[in-house]
Design a protein around this motif. Structure first.
Motif, PDB file in Angstrom:
ATOM      1  N   VAL A  64      30.413  42.207  37.239  1.00 17.42           N
ATOM      2  CA  VAL A  64      31.726  41.523  36.809  1.00 17.42           C
ATOM      3  C   VAL A  64      31.458  40.002  37.183  1.00 17.42           C
ATOM      4  O   VAL A  64      31.742  39.532  38.507  1.00 17.42           O
ATOM      5  CB  VAL A  64      32.827  42.323  37.264  1.00 17.42           C
ATOM      6  N   SER A  65      31.485  39.197  36.289  1.00 17.08           N
ATOM      7  CA  SER A  65      31.669  37.615  36.575  1.00 17.08           C
ATOM      8  C   SER A  65      33.078  37.053  36.427  1.00 17.08           C
ATOM      9  O   SER A  65      33.701  37.819  35.698  1.00 17.08           O
ATOM     10  CB  SER A  65      30.724  36.654  35.593  1.00 17.08           C
ATOM     11  N   LEU A  66      33.346  36.031  37.026  1.00 18.97           N
ATOM     12  CA  LEU A  66      34.844  35.657  37.082  1.00 18.97           C
ATOM     13  C   LEU A  66      34.953  34.285  36.487  1.00 18.97           C
ATOM     14  O   LEU A  66      34.167  33.585  36.991  1.00 18.97           O
ATOM     15  CB  LEU A  66      35.450  35.643  38.419  1.00 18.97           C
ATOM     16  N   ALA A  67      35.865  34.002  35.695  1.00 22.43           N
ATOM     17  CA  ALA A  67      36.234  32.365  35.203  1.00 22.43           C
ATOM     18  C   ALA A  67      37.466  31.994  35.557  1.00 22.43           C
ATOM     19  O   ALA A  67      38.362  33.124  35.661  1.00 22.43           O
ATOM     20  CB  ALA A  67      35.744  32.302  33.942  1.00 22.43           C
ATOM     21  N   THR A  68      37.662  31.085  35.604  1.00 24.84           N
ATOM     22  CA  THR A  68      39.250  30.586  35.974  1.00 24.84           C
ATOM     23  C   THR A  68      40.139  30.468  34.622  1.00 24.84           C
ATOM     24  O   THR A  68      41.390  30.087  34.576  1.00 24.84           O
ATOM     25  CB  THR A  68      39.548  29.282  36.366  1.00 24.84           C
ATOM     26  N   VAL A  84      43.967  37.948  40.777  1.00 27.75           N
ATOM     27  CA  VAL A  84      43.358  38.304  41.847  1.00 27.75           C
ATOM     28  C   VAL A  84      44.121  38.831  42.920  1.00 27.75           C
ATOM     29  O   VAL A  84      45.379  38.379  43.087  1.00 27.75           O
ATOM     30  CB  VAL A  84      42.529  37.253  42.668  1.00 27.75           C
ATOM     31  N   THR A  85      43.921  40.215  43.262  1.00 25.57           N
ATOM     32  CA  THR A  85      44.927  40.897  44.040  1.00 25.57           C
ATOM     33  C   THR A  85      44.459  40.736  45.596  1.00 25.57           C
ATOM     34  O   THR A  85      45.136  40.890  46.608  1.00 25.57           O
ATOM     35  CB  THR A  85      45.277  42.364  43.806  1.00 25.57           C
ATOM     36  N   ASP A  86      43.178  40.677  45.844  1.00 23.80           N
ATOM     37  CA  ASP A  86      42.595  40.672  47.208  1.00 23.80           C
ATOM     38  C   ASP A  86      41.132  40.116  47.215  1.00 23.80           C
ATOM     39  O   ASP A  86      40.449  40.064  46.381  1.00 23.80           O
ATOM     40  CB  ASP A  86      42.488  42.370  47.909  1.00 23.80           C
ATOM     41  N   ILE A  87      40.875  39.366  48.365  1.00 22.60           N
ATOM     42  CA  ILE A  87      39.426  38.745  48.195  1.00 22.60           C
ATOM     43  C   ILE A  87      38.952  38.698  49.847  1.00 22.60           C
ATOM     44  O   ILE A  87      39.864  38.427  50.661  1.00 22.60           O
ATOM     45  CB  ILE A  87      39.424  37.408  47.809  1.00 22.60           C
ATOM     46  N   GLY A  90      32.445  37.015  52.908  1.00 19.40           N
ATOM     47  CA  GLY A  90      31.303  37.357  54.196  1.00 19.40           C
ATOM     48  C   GLY A  90      30.666  36.137  54.135  1.00 19.40           C
ATOM     49  O   GLY A  90      31.033  35.157  53.749  1.00 19.40           O
ATOM     50  N   GLY A  91      29.585  36.130  54.795  1.00 15.92           N
ATOM     51  CA  GLY A  91      28.723  35.064  54.987  1.00 15.92           C
ATOM     52  C   GLY A  91      27.951  34.635  53.917  1.00 15.92           C
ATOM     53  O   GLY A  91      27.676  33.369  53.666  1.00 15.92           O
ATOM     54  N   ALA A  92      27.666  35.359  52.929  1.00 13.41           N
ATOM     55  CA  ALA A  92      26.888  35.357  51.760  1.00 13.41           C
ATOM     56  C   ALA A  92      27.638  35.560  50.275  1.00 13.41           C
ATOM     57  O   ALA A  92      27.590  34.825  49.347  1.00 13.41           O
ATOM     58  CB  ALA A  92      25.528  35.679  51.388  1.00 13.41           C
ATOM     59  N   MET A  93      28.366  36.591  50.608  1.00  9.82           N
ATOM     60  CA  MET A  93      29.034  37.281  49.446  1.00  9.82           C
ATOM     61  C   MET A  93      30.504  37.378  49.544  1.00  9.82           C
ATOM     62  O   MET A  93      30.961  37.294  50.565  1.00  9.82           O
ATOM     63  CB  MET A  93      28.364  38.718  49.042  1.00  9.82           C
ATOM     64  N   ALA A  94      31.247  37.540  48.156  1.00 11.44           N
ATOM     65  CA  ALA A  94      32.689  37.783  48.103  1.00 11.44           C
ATOM     66  C   ALA A  94      32.895  39.040  47.626  1.00 11.44           C
ATOM     67  O   ALA A  94      32.388  39.305  46.448  1.00 11.44           O
ATOM     68  CB  ALA A  94      33.419  36.498  47.754  1.00 11.44           C
ATOM     69  N   GLU A 116      34.407  27.604  45.186  1.00  8.05           N
ATOM     70  CA  GLU A 116      34.359  26.558  44.026  1.00  8.05           C
ATOM     71  C   GLU A 116      35.394  26.864  43.165  1.00  8.05           C
ATOM     72  O   GLU A 116      35.828  25.944  42.570  1.00  8.05           O
ATOM     73  CB  GLU A 116      32.785  26.557  43.418  1.00  8.05           C
ATOM     74  N   LEU A 117      35.428  28.080  42.502  1.00  3.86           N
ATOM     75  CA  LEU A 117      36.423  28.668  41.769  1.00  3.86           C
ATOM     76  C   LEU A 117      37.898  28.724  42.426  1.00  3.86           C
ATOM     77  O   LEU A 117      38.852  28.644  42.015  1.00  3.86           O
ATOM     78  CB  LEU A 117      36.315  29.953  41.322  1.00  3.86           C
ATOM     79  N   GLY A 118      37.990  28.354  43.840  1.00  6.32           N
ATOM     80  CA  GLY A 118      39.290  28.588  44.568  1.00  6.32           C
ATOM     81  C   GLY A 118      40.036  29.743  44.399  1.00  6.32           C
ATOM     82  O   GLY A 118      41.304  29.627  44.138  1.00  6.32           O
ATOM     83  N   LEU A 119      39.262  30.727  44.521  1.00  3.59           N
ATOM     84  CA  LEU A 119      40.046  31.966  44.235  1.00  3.59           C
ATOM     85  C   LEU A 119      40.695  32.369  45.530  1.00  3.59           C
ATOM     86  O   LEU A 119      40.236  32.556  46.685  1.00  3.59           O
ATOM     87  CB  LEU A 119      38.926  33.013  43.992  1.00  3.59           C
ATOM     88  N   THR A 120      41.776  32.856  45.292  1.00  4.70           N
ATOM     89  CA  THR A 120      42.837  33.523  46.359  1.00  4.70           C
ATOM     90  C   THR A 120      43.743  34.314  45.534  1.00  4.70           C
ATOM     91  O   THR A 120      43.821  34.561  44.310  1.00  4.70           O
ATOM     92  CB  THR A 120      43.909  32.364  46.829  1.00  4.70           C
ATOM     93  N   ALA A 121      44.577  35.348  46.426  1.00  7.34           N
ATOM     94  CA  ALA A 121      45.163  36.222  45.979  1.00  7.34           C
ATOM     95  C   ALA A 121      46.319  35.481  45.099  1.00  7.34           C
ATOM     96  O   ALA A 121      46.968  34.611  45.434  1.00  7.34           O
ATOM     97  CB  ALA A 121      46.105  36.904  46.946  1.00  7.34           C
ATOM     98  N   GLY A 122      46.869  35.993  43.765  1.00  9.47           N
ATOM     99  CA  GLY A 122      47.615  35.495  42.951  1.00  9.47           C
ATOM    100  C   GLY A 122      46.931  34.701  41.842  1.00  9.47           C
ATOM    101  O   GLY A 122      47.533  34.376  40.920  1.00  9.47           O
ATOM    102  N   ALA A 123      45.445  34.206  42.091  1.00  7.06           N
ATOM    103  CA  ALA A 123      44.967  33.298  41.149  1.00  7.06           C
ATOM    104  C   ALA A 123      44.736  34.136  39.812  1.00  7.06           C
ATOM    105  O   ALA A 123      44.454  35.352  39.653  1.00  7.06           O
ATOM    106  CB  ALA A 123      43.791  32.824  41.627  1.00  7.06           C
TER     107      ALA A 123
END
Length: 139
Positions: A64-68, A84-87, A90-94, A116-123
């Protein structure tokens, strides 16, 4: 049977288009969105897939890839808008959880991509899934 596949979306087959070896199967998800799976003809027969069949669309979180926003000019058939509901980073992955109409998807992406995508809850995002990465099971 328990599976390690996080993404298991219930739906109903709306069409099966057979080819020589493979078929495309369109599924209407519980929230009204459609997802396309490319599966073998043997799988269509084994599962008894036809319009009206109840199924689960299964997708590994790494697929599952993500785009804005919606992506034009790409061969990926499945573009599901969501929030996005939760993120968890970790050190290498999210791990990113995305609410889509009728369900939730989990995406495993790199930490750098999430940043880089600026992902946060609510995005607002669009989940991109190749049809060849969607498996089907009887519901």
């Amino acid at each position: 049977m328990s599976l390690s596949i996080r993404n298991q979306l219930p739906g109903t087959v709306i069409s099966v288009t057979p080819g020589e070896v493979m078929a495309t199967v369109k599924v209407r998800l519980g929230g009204g969105q459609e997802i396309t799976a490319a599966v073998t003809l043997e799988a269509v027969e084994d599962l008894g897939l036809a319009a009206g069949s109840t199924v689960r669309a299964l997708v590994k979180s790494t697929e599952v890839s993500l785009a804005t926003g919606p992506v034009d000019g790409v061969s990926i058939r499945n573009q599901l808008p969501g929030t996005v509901t939760d993120i968890a980073v970790g050190g290498a992955m999210a791990r990113v959880k995305v609410a889509v109409a009728g369900g939730e998807l989990t995406s495993a992406i790199t930490k750098d991509a999430a940043t880089e995508l600026g992902l946060t809850a609510g995005a607002q995002v669009v989940a991109l899934i190749k049809s060849t990465e969607v498996s089907l099971s009887n519901a």
